[in-house]
Structure formats: C-alpha cells, structure tokens
Design an enzyme around this catalytic site. Structure first.
Site, short mmCIF file in Angstrom:
data_model
loop_
_atom_site.label_atom_id
_atom_site.label_comp_id
_atom_site.label_asym_id
_atom_site.label_seq_id
_atom_site.Cartn_x
_atom_site.Cartn_y
_atom_site.Cartn_z
N GLU A 1 0.36 -1.48 -8.28
CA GLU A 1 -0.43 -1.49 -9.52
C GLU A 1 -0.58 -0.06 -10.05
OE1 GLU A 1 -1.25 -2.99 -6.72
OE2 GLU A 1 -2.23 -4.94 -7.09
N GLU B 1 -14.08 -6.18 2.30
CA GLU B 1 -12.80 -5.73 2.85
C GLU B 1 -13.00 -5.18 4.27
OE1 GLU B 1 -10.13 -2.38 1.27
OE2 GLU B 1 -9.25 -4.12 0.28
N HIS C 1 -31.26 -14.28 -16.51
CA HIS C 1 -31.00 -15.26 -17.56
C HIS C 1 -29.66 -15.96 -17.34
CE1 HIS C 1 -34.51 -14.01 -19.87
NE2 HIS C 1 -34.26 -12.84 -19.31
N GLY D 1 -9.81 3.81 2.32
CA GLY D 1 -9.85 3.78 0.86
C GLY D 1 -11.23 3.48 0.31
N ARG D 2 -11.89 2.48 0.89
CA ARG D 2 -13.21 2.08 0.36
C ARG D 2 -14.32 3.03 0.80
NH1 ARG D 2 -10.78 -1.31 3.76
NH2 ARG D 2 -11.71 -1.77 5.77
N LYS E 1 0.46 -9.16 -0.98
CA LYS E 1 1.28 -8.07 -1.54
C LYS E 1 2.76 -8.34 -1.26
CE LYS E 1 -1.90 -4.17 -0.80
NZ LYS E 1 -2.14 -2.94 -0.07
N LYS F 1 -4.38 6.61 -2.08
CA LYS F 1 -4.29 7.15 -0.71
C LYS F 1 -2.84 7.12 -0.24
CE LYS F 1 -5.80 6.27 3.99
NZ LYS F 1 -6.69 5.55 4.89
O1 F6P Z 1 -4.99 -3.51 -1.04
C1 F6P Z 1 -6.13 -2.96 -0.49
C2 F6P Z 1 -6.09 -1.47 -0.51
O2 F6P Z 1 -5.27 -1.00 0.51
C3 F6P Z 1 -7.49 -0.91 -0.40
O3 F6P Z 1 -7.94 -0.83 0.90
C4 F6P Z 1 -7.35 0.40 -1.09
O4 F6P Z 1 -8.59 0.93 -1.46
C5 F6P Z 1 -6.49 0.00 -2.27
O5 F6P Z 1 -5.59 -0.94 -1.74
C6 F6P Z 1 -5.74 1.11 -2.92
O6 F6P Z 1 -4.91 1.78 -2.03
P1 F6P Z 1 -4.31 3.19 -2.39
O7 F6P Z 1 -5.43 4.15 -2.53
O8 F6P Z 1 -3.42 3.53 -1.23
O9 F6P Z 1 -3.54 3.05 -3.66
#
Ligand code: F6P
Length: 511
Positions: free
Chosen positions: A196, A336, A367, A250-251, A477, A190
């Site tokens: 990452e 979240e 199990h 995002g979620r 972060k 987003k």
């Molecule tokens: O760190 C949490 C977050 O901001 C989530 O809410 C989001 O889904 C994820 O990181 C990834 O964010 P992006 O889509 O901006 O890379």
C-alpha cells in the site's frame, strides 16, 4: 487447568450500587494516579476479593518478571526472535537500554537529534507548507492520531496530511489539495516492503516528477524505515532517510522516527515533551507495586472482564474531539498485539485473549450507539477519557462536554430503576473507568499511549501470547499478491475456491 480458570470460580461482585453503599471509601481507594493521569476505576466490577485474586494471578503469570525482561532488552518477542525496545525510544540520554550487549540509547538520541535538525529546518522558513505522511498501520495511525490530538500545538504555516489506503481515492484527494513546490512527502514504512505504502509513494513520486522533474525528488521526499536497501531501491537518497530498529514494533513506533511528520507539526521541543510523557508512565509501570500500578490494574480488570465475566468488547470513549482517532489507534495497538490464539509454546490457548476495541468521541457516540451500552443485552466495559481544561478555551462548551462524560459514567454504573416502565429501566452495573488529566498536552498524550501499551503488555503476559508479532496479517497479504495479477492477466479460473474464483471472474468482466 490454567490460572485463568480460577477466575470462573470467583464470586461475581455485587451491583456497583451496593459496592458503593457498602464501602464509603471506594471512590478514593479505587483511584490510581500515574504521572498526570487520574485513573478512577471505582466503577469497575470488582471488589477487594476479586482484586486480590487478580493481582495474585498477575504475580503467578510472571507479570513483573516479563516486564523486567522487556526493560532488560531480552528477546521476549520469541516468534521473531527480537527484543521489544519501544521503552528505549523515550529514555533520557543518561539512561541505557541494552540489546545484545549494546546500549542503544545513544543511537536513539542520534536519530532524535537528526530528526530535530530536519524538523527545525522545515519549520524555520519556506518553501514547505504541507507534509504528506505516506504509511499504513503503525506507520500512519500513531502520527495521524497524535497530529489530530495535538491540534492546538501545531505550527501555524505547516499542515500535515496522512495517506494510508491503497484505494486511489486517498492519495488523489491529498494530491488534489497539494502544491508540488511546497509539499514534502515522508514515506514511512518499517519494512519498506508494504504494498500500500509503496504504491502510494510511487504515485506521489510520479506526480512530483511530472510537475517539477526528477531532480526535485531529493528535496521533496524523505524516508523513515529500518531498511536502507529498499529505500535506495525505491529512489530516495538514503541521506534523506531516518532510521529505526527491528526491536521497535510498528504499532509501538509513533515515538520513533515514524513520528517525523508529528515532530514537524508540533516542533522538536513539544515532541520531547511527548517522549517524556511516555517515559513517566514507563517508570511508573517499571517501579510501582502491583496494587498501585495503573497499567497492571487496568490490564487485570480487562482480564477479569474477558475471562471471568465473559465480556467480549471494550469501548474507548474520549470526551475530546481532538482524540477522535485514539480508538482507531488503540485498535491496532491492542488487537494486533493480543488478537492471538496460540501461546508462547505454540499451543492453542484455552481462554479468550484480546478484546474487540471500538469507540468514538463523546458526545457523538451518545447519539449513536450508547443506547446499546445502557440497555443492550451485552455488557460493554467503557474507558472514558477527559481533561479539565480545553485548549480552545470555550468554557461553556467544555463544561457541557465534561458534564456529559460524568453523567454517562454515573448512569452506566448506577442506572435508574423503573419497574413500572421496563423500557425506561436502567439496570446499571455497567462497568467503566474514567481517565482524567488537567490538559491534553504532548506529555499527557504520551502518558496515555504508554499506559495502554503497558496494559497490552500485561494482558499478553497473562494470556500467555506474544503481543509483539502479527503473523495473522500475512495470509491475506500473500493471497492479495497472488490475486492481483489474476485480475488483469490471463484468466486462471481454478486458482482458488469456487466462491473466490467467481468473485474474480465477476470483477474481470466488470472492471
Ligand atoms: O500488516 C501489518 C503491519 O505489518 C503492521 O504491523 C505495521 O504497522 C504495518 O503493517 C505497516 O508496516 P510497515 O511500517 O513495514 O510499512
């Protein structure tokens, strides 16, 4: 005194055994239908008195008002000053969803059409036979979960992989199993600022360029983002970018362009059915009276468990191997969203908020951890999810699977007394909900997701928190960004607390 305090004064309902005995109609009266979902909450620890109180609380907390405000495009995400518009992502093109005086539905459909064109081209013929989605959190969990869930609906030539972790092992394993000439990378973020994702995307880009040269990037990389500038800066042509909007969390974004990899896998038509499934539940949530409103009922049961009965966790137990990633998806969606301790006015809340969500598919969990659910000292409300007909068509397996679901639900609720042998005694009275559908189709998956989205929304309203921000992820972060250069550059021995300094020093000595 908040309205939630009233819950502690409510009498605890009788044992589920007694509730069923006292009311022969309970198994019918406590079942709610929403779209294709049959939601049996008769084994919830509530009676009519609790239920009235919970629905009264929902009314007083303004559940209908806040729901309507969301559908009206109001900026209910107050800490980020944004509308909350995921419901617009699945509206038919004849609907409208107005954000700041502007109907966004035509834009939603323009992006959907562009995605569908692209997906059709990829699906029609070679060379692409492998789509690698690089994203994390909401830019990974939704498509990754749905790709697994809709396994029987996938294109036979094209497979998808999902890379999320900054641990180099994640991308290494996927690249080792990829052919540069036939791989398409979807960089999904987003913000396009997530370390990452950008790190993994850079590694993938370097791998591709190494094999095929810089000119190949244009045919092998697309981006999904709200941030055109950063996409261009990264080196992806914005002509190969699919957008979405800051009013999509995002979620809550699997049904936006973030679902591109899924759309390529299942095809635009099935993706439309997926969206239509969401919309069915949106309409149910928007219009059904509270007593018949599945998200409201499930949400208020969760409020009762958290604030009235003091249950801290909830297990989500799909009796569907294809839904193996569903609990992980719900962890982000719920935790979240409602893992907050400050209310909309910035005051510390005086009650518990979001539960700890966890789970594994049945029968595997049986199990492993069900022992604790049956006989442990903590009560863990469970959501069981199952379907009548499996896509694999092996009836023997499926009957056995579903027999286990029904057995677990019964055993937890009713138990079995054995006074002579206490270790064999099953107290029962362990609440659970059983959600059934005929099949796990794209539409039903959309319905399930939307159901839980709205549960989270209602609970956030009752708890008075903003379900649509996530400030709690920021500090970690920021510190990671600070620590990264400290691991490799000049030593900065006193930059942190004594324990963190020692960890960094140890790592520097051993890396
Ligand atoms: O760190 C949490 C977050 O901001 C989530 O809410 C989001 O889904 C994820 O990181 C990834 O964010 P992006 O889509 O901006 O890379």
């Amino acid at each position: 005194m908040t309205p939630l305090d009233d819950l502690s004064d409510l009498p605890r309902p009788a044992h589920l055994r007694d509730l069923f005995e006292q009311d022969p109609t309970r198994a019918q009266r406590y079942v709610t239908h929403a779209g294709d979902l049959r939601i049996d909450w008769s084994k919830a620890s509530v009676d009519d008195v609790t239920l009235d109180a919970l629905l009264g609380l929902a009314e007083r907390a303004g559940v209908e008002r806040r729901r309507d405000a969301m559908f009206a495009g109001e900026r209910i995400n107050v800490t980020e000053d944004r509308a909350v518009g995921h419901v617009a992502l699945r509206m038919p093109h004849t609907s409208s969803f107005v954000v700041d005086g502007h109907d966004v539905v035509p834009e939603v459909h323009a992006v959907l059409d562009a995605l569908a064109d692209f997906a059709r081209r990829v699906r029609a013929s070679g060379p692409i036979d492998h789509v690698v989605n690089i994203g994390i959190g909401g830019s990974d969990l939704g498509p990754a979960m749905a790709y697994e869930a809709l396994r029987p609906f996938r294109h036979e030539r094209i497979r998808c992989s999902f890379v999320s972790n900054v641990d180099g092992a994640d991308i290494e394993a996927v690249l080792a199993d990829s052919d540069p000439a036939t791989t398409l990378f979807v960089v999904a973020s987003k913000t396009f600022g997530t370390i990452e994702t950008l790190t993994n995307a850079r590694t993938a880009r370097a791998w591709l360029v190494d094999a095929l040269g810089e000119d190949a990037v244009v045919d092998h990389f697309v981006a999904v983002s709200t941030n055109e500038e950063r996409v261009a800066e990264f080196g992806i042509d914005t002509a190969n970018m699919f957008g979405f909007w800051d009013w999509v969390g995002g979620r809550y974004s699997v049904d936006s362009a973030i679902g591109l990899s899924l759309m390529i896998a299942i095809g635009p038509e099935a993706f439309s059915e997926f969206l239509a499934g969401f919309h069915t539940i949106d309409e149910h949530f928007r219009t059904a009276p509270l007593r018949d409103n599945a998200p409201v009922l499930l949400a208020m049961l969760g409020v009762w468990y958290a604030n009235g009965l003091g249950y801290d966790t909830k297990a989500v137990l799909p009796y569907s191997n294809d839904l193996a990633r569903f609990p992980a998806y719900l962890q982000q969606l719920d935790m979240e969203s409602n893992g907050k301790s400050v209310d909309l006015d910035g005051e510390r809340v005086g009650h518990h908020t979001g539960p700890i969500i966890w789970g594994e598919p049945g029968t595997n969990g049986q199990h492993a951890f069900y022992q604790l659910i049956h006989q442990g000292t903590r009560i863990i409300p469970c959501d069981f999810i199952g379907v009548a007909r499996a896509e694999h068509g092996d009836q023997e397996h499926h009957d056995l699977l579903m027999a286990n679901l029904f057995a677990q639900s019964e055993a937890l609720a009713f138990g079995r007394s054995n006074e002579a042998e206490p270790h064999r005694n099953f107290e029962g009275n362990r609440p659970n909900t059983v959600i059934l559908a005929e099949r796990l189709t794209p539409s039903v998956l959309g319905q399930l997701i939307a159901l839980y989205e709205h549960v989270v929304h209602v609970q956030g309203t009752v708890w008075g928190v903003n379900s649509y921000d996530q400030w709690g992820v920021e500090l970690g972060k920021e510190l990671a960004n600070q620590i990264t250069p400290e691991l490799v550059g000049e030593p900065t021995p006193d930059a942190h607390d004594a324990a963190t300094n020692a960890l960094i020093a140890w790592y520097r000595a051993h890396r």
